[in-house]
Scaffold this motif. Structure first.
Motif, short mmCIF file in Angstrom:
data_model
loop_
_atom_site.label_atom_id
_atom_site.label_comp_id
_atom_site.label_asym_id
_atom_site.label_seq_id
_atom_site.Cartn_x
_atom_site.Cartn_y
_atom_site.Cartn_z
N ARG A 20 29.13 47.32 67.00
CA ARG A 20 29.08 46.83 68.38
C ARG A 20 30.27 47.35 69.19
O ARG A 20 30.12 47.74 70.35
CB ARG A 20 29.05 45.30 68.40
CG ARG A 20 27.72 44.73 67.96
CD ARG A 20 27.69 43.20 68.10
NE ARG A 20 26.44 42.67 67.62
CZ ARG A 20 26.29 42.04 66.46
NH1 ARG A 20 27.31 41.86 65.66
NH2 ARG A 20 25.10 41.60 66.10
N ASP A 21 31.45 47.35 68.58
CA ASP A 21 32.64 47.85 69.27
C ASP A 21 32.53 49.34 69.60
O ASP A 21 32.86 49.77 70.70
CB ASP A 21 33.89 47.61 68.43
CG ASP A 21 34.25 46.13 68.31
OD1 ASP A 21 33.72 45.31 69.08
OD2 ASP A 21 35.06 45.79 67.41
N LEU A 55 29.49 53.23 75.62
CA LEU A 55 28.95 52.90 76.94
C LEU A 55 30.00 52.97 78.04
O LEU A 55 29.66 53.22 79.20
CB LEU A 55 28.28 51.53 76.92
CG LEU A 55 26.98 51.46 76.12
CD1 LEU A 55 26.45 50.04 76.10
CD2 LEU A 55 25.93 52.43 76.66
N ARG A 56 31.26 52.77 77.70
CA ARG A 56 32.32 52.95 78.71
C ARG A 56 32.37 54.42 79.14
O ARG A 56 32.58 54.72 80.31
CB ARG A 56 33.67 52.50 78.17
CG ARG A 56 33.88 51.00 78.23
CD ARG A 56 35.33 50.61 77.98
NE ARG A 56 35.75 50.85 76.61
CZ ARG A 56 35.52 50.02 75.59
NH1 ARG A 56 34.88 48.89 75.80
NH2 ARG A 56 35.93 50.32 74.38
N THR A 82 21.04 51.57 76.54
CA THR A 82 22.32 50.87 76.59
C THR A 82 22.34 49.65 75.68
O THR A 82 23.35 48.96 75.61
CB THR A 82 22.65 50.44 78.03
OG1 THR A 82 21.65 49.51 78.47
CG2 THR A 82 22.70 51.63 78.97
N HIS A 83 21.26 49.39 74.97
CA HIS A 83 21.16 48.20 74.13
C HIS A 83 20.89 48.59 72.68
O HIS A 83 20.03 49.42 72.41
CB HIS A 83 20.03 47.30 74.64
CG HIS A 83 19.77 46.12 73.76
ND1 HIS A 83 20.61 45.03 73.73
CD2 HIS A 83 18.80 45.87 72.86
CE1 HIS A 83 20.15 44.16 72.85
NE2 HIS A 83 19.06 44.65 72.32
N HIS A 100 29.77 50.99 69.98
CA HIS A 100 28.73 51.12 71.01
C HIS A 100 29.29 50.76 72.38
O HIS A 100 29.02 51.45 73.37
CB HIS A 100 27.53 50.24 70.65
CG HIS A 100 26.36 50.45 71.54
ND1 HIS A 100 25.92 49.49 72.41
CD2 HIS A 100 25.54 51.52 71.71
CE1 HIS A 100 24.88 49.96 73.08
NE2 HIS A 100 24.63 51.18 72.67
N GLU A 101 30.08 49.71 72.47
CA GLU A 101 30.69 49.34 73.74
C GLU A 101 31.60 50.45 74.25
O GLU A 101 31.61 50.76 75.45
CB GLU A 101 31.48 48.04 73.60
CG GLU A 101 30.60 46.81 73.49
CD GLU A 101 31.41 45.54 73.24
OE1 GLU A 101 32.63 45.52 73.51
OE2 GLU A 101 30.81 44.57 72.75
N GLN A 136 30.26 44.14 63.63
CA GLN A 136 31.21 44.09 64.75
C GLN A 136 31.77 45.47 65.07
O GLN A 136 31.91 45.83 66.24
CB GLN A 136 32.36 43.11 64.46
CG GLN A 136 33.24 42.87 65.67
CD GLN A 136 32.44 42.35 66.87
OE1 GLN A 136 31.70 41.39 66.77
NE2 GLN A 136 32.58 43.02 68.02
#
Length: 85
Positions: free
Chosen positions: A35-36, A42-43, A13-14, A38-39, A32
Motif C-alpha cells: 500500500r505504501d 500515485l504521488r 489508481t486503486h 502504491h501511494e 502495508q
C-alpha cells in the motif's frame, strides 16, 4: 453500431484486495508495504499510468550508473503495450 462494451475500465489508481493478496503471495512485501509503495507511485503518477519519460526519470534516480535510456527502451518495447501508457 454504436454498441458500447459492458466492461468497465479498471481504475488504475486503486489496488483491490485481490491484487494486494496476489502481491503479498508473490513477493516478500507486506500488505502495508505494498500500500505504501502504491501511494508513493500515485504521488508520482496520479493517473496510475507510467509513461517512458517518468520511467526514465525514476530509473536514473535508482540506478545512476545504469544505461537508463537503453533499458527504458527495452522495457517499453517488451511491456509497454501491456503495462504502461
Amino acid at each position: 453500431m454504436g454498441h458500447k462494451s459492458s466492461k468497465q475500465k479498471k481504475d488504475l489508481t486503486h489496488l483491490s484486495e485481490e491484487e494486494i493478496e496476489r502481491l503479498t503471495k508473490n513477493t516478500t512485501y507486506s500488505k502495508q508495504q505494498i500500500r505504501d509503495w502504491h501511494e508513493g507511485f500515485l504521488r508520482d503518477c496520479p493517473t496510475g499510468k507510467l509513461d517512458s519519460k517518468k520511467f526514465l526519470e525514476v530509473y536514473k534516480k535508482f540506478y545512476p550508473e545504469g544505461k537508463a535510456e537503453k533499458f527504458c527502451s527495452q522495457v517499453f518495447k517488451t511491456f509497454g503495450k501491456y503495462m504502461f501508457m
